[in-house]
Design an enzyme around this catalytic site. Structure first.
Site: not given
Ligand code: NAD
Ligand code: TYD
Length: 352
Positions: A134-136, A159, A163
């Site tokens: 992630t960019d975080e 989190y 990461k």
């Molecule tokens: P998500 O939470 O929707 O899905 C995570 C998946 O991993 C789930 O299916 C869960 O069952 C599985 N999982 C969790 N723990 C596990 C374990 N111990 N063993 C096997 N499987 C396990 O997450 P996402 O939003 O799809 O993100 C996927 C990846 O991309 C993550 O690594 C996250 O850090 C990264 N990412 C997410 C975002 C975003 O905006 N959601 C952005 C950048 C990077």
């Molecule tokens: P989120 O979807 O949790 O993603 P991330 O924390 O990984 O960026 O949140 C996106 C943005 O929205 C973040 O600045 C937090 C804000 N947020 C709210 O204002 N209200 C909410 O209920 C949630 C879940 C997030």
């Protein structure tokens, strides 16, 4: 091409598996523990495809499940997405984040290394381990500037710290053992099949149900939004053509303030249900998230110029598609709202 995907039942993982199985035609093994965020319903369109297999397993289980998965599936590429992914949950309880994101990544890297060591020279040099991050990890930006691949790590939440740790492990496995690791760091994703704890799906479903839309603080925090299918294409591009030891930032140049995202969702819903509007009356400012990063913004020019990827959706087209997807797919989200997570506030604790 044989691709082992971890976390393929999650939001981004399921978009990736659908892309790999239906469009790329790869042989895919999806390894997922099915935590609260894992949902096989997201894979309905590919579940009976001959080039798709599912293994329910925890990535932390190195000795038994991971080594066996490598030995029997014999992947050419690993795409590692399994993680605990929600910042608010990491604030209330970091244990699972440390286990899966750090210990689990170690376990998978080590299982991959032992498998890779035993490959013949041709398969060994073609092998890739894509660690999806992630960019975080870069922390928070001020009003100006973008995250580049060289930006120092400065994570704020449990989190993003977990990461960051896993990114360092992945690069160390390349530098120390020669494992052909590539790392991707992506901005906030949105789109279909997004678990309704994250901002965009939570706002859509709360607005549909006439519930408050909780905006943290003053809503001025900025996120850089990428449509999930653009991310899935980027991940395959990086895994198949990225250079070992390199990092690639992924983003679509779609910076938006949270409050503007919520207003846009409300406006789209007003257009569909004019009798229930204006939905913006439901917007409620709530206590800010502890450690809330002010702004994220990605410079994706390395990925664009080196590997030729470009986002296809703008925020305007992507958010329109997303809202309509939720309107048309209640079968997917209703059981989650009723049985898994009904939208209550997460990530607040006393004393802050
Ligand atoms: P998500 O939470 O929707 O899905 C995570 C998946 O991993 C789930 O299916 C869960 O069952 C599985 N999982 C969790 N723990 C596990 C374990 N111990 N063993 C096997 N499987 C396990 O997450 P996402 O939003 O799809 O993100 C996927 C990846 O991309 C993550 O690594 C996250 O850090 C990264 N990412 C997410 C975002 C975003 O905006 N959601 C952005 C950048 C990077
Ligand atoms: P989120 O979807 O949790 O993603 P991330 O924390 O990984 O960026 O949140 C996106 C943005 O929205 C973040 O600045 C937090 C804000 N947020 C709210 O204002 N209200 C909410 O209920 C949630 C879940 C997030």
């Amino acid at each position: 091409m044989r691709i082992l995907v971890t976390g393929g039942a999650g939001f981004i993982g399921s978009a990736l598996v659908r892309h790999l199985v239906s469009e790329i035609g790869a042989e895919v093994l999806n390894v997922d523990a099915l935590t609260y965020a894992g949902n096989l319903a997201s894979l309905k369109s590919v579940e009976s495809a001959p080039n798709y297999q599912f293994l329910q397993a925890d990535i932390c289980d190195r000795a038994r499940m991971m080594q066996e998965a490598f030995a029997s599936f014999r992947p050419d590429i690993v795409m590692h997405l399994a993680a605990e992914s929600h910042v608010d949950r990491s604030i209330s309880g970091a244990d699972d984040f440390i286990q899966t994101n750090i210990v689990g990544t170690f376990s998978l890297l080590d299982a991959a290394r032992h498998y890779w060591d035993g490959l013949d020279a041709r398969r060994k040099s073609a092998f890739r381990f894509l660690h999806v991050s992630t960019d975080e990890v870069y922390g928070s930006l001020g009003d100006e500037g973008l995250f580049e691949e060289t930006t120092p790590y400065d994570p704020s939440s449990p989190y993003s710290a977990s990461k960051a740790a896993s990114d360092h492990l992945a690069i160390a496995w390349h530098r120390t053992y020669g494992l052909p690791v590539v790392v991707s760091n992506c901005s906030n994703n949105y789109g279909p099949f997004h678990f309704p704890e994250k901002l965009i799906p939570l706002m859509i479903l709360n607005a549909l149900e006439g519930k408050p839309l909780p905006v943290y603080g003053n809503g001025a925090n900025v996120r850089d939004w990428l449509y999930v299918e653009d991310h899935a294409r980027a991940l395959f591009t990086i895994a198949s053509r990225g250079r070992p030891g390199e990092k690639y930032n992924v983003g679509g140049r779609n910076e938006r303030r949270n409050i503007d995202v919520v207003h846009r969702i409300c406006a789209i819903l007003d257009g569909v249900y004019s009798d229930k509007g204006p939905h913006a009356r439901l917007i409620t400012n709530v206590t800010d998230r502890p450690g809330h990063d002010a702004r994220y913004a990605i410079d994706a020019s390395k990925l664009e110029s080196e590997l030729g990827w470009k986002a296809q959706e703008t925020f305007e087209t992507g958010i329109e598609k997303t809202v309509h997807w939720y309107l048309e797919n209640e079968w997917w989200w209703r059981p989650l709202r009723e049985n898994v997570y009904s939208g209550e506030r997460l990530g607040v604790f006393k004393g802050r």
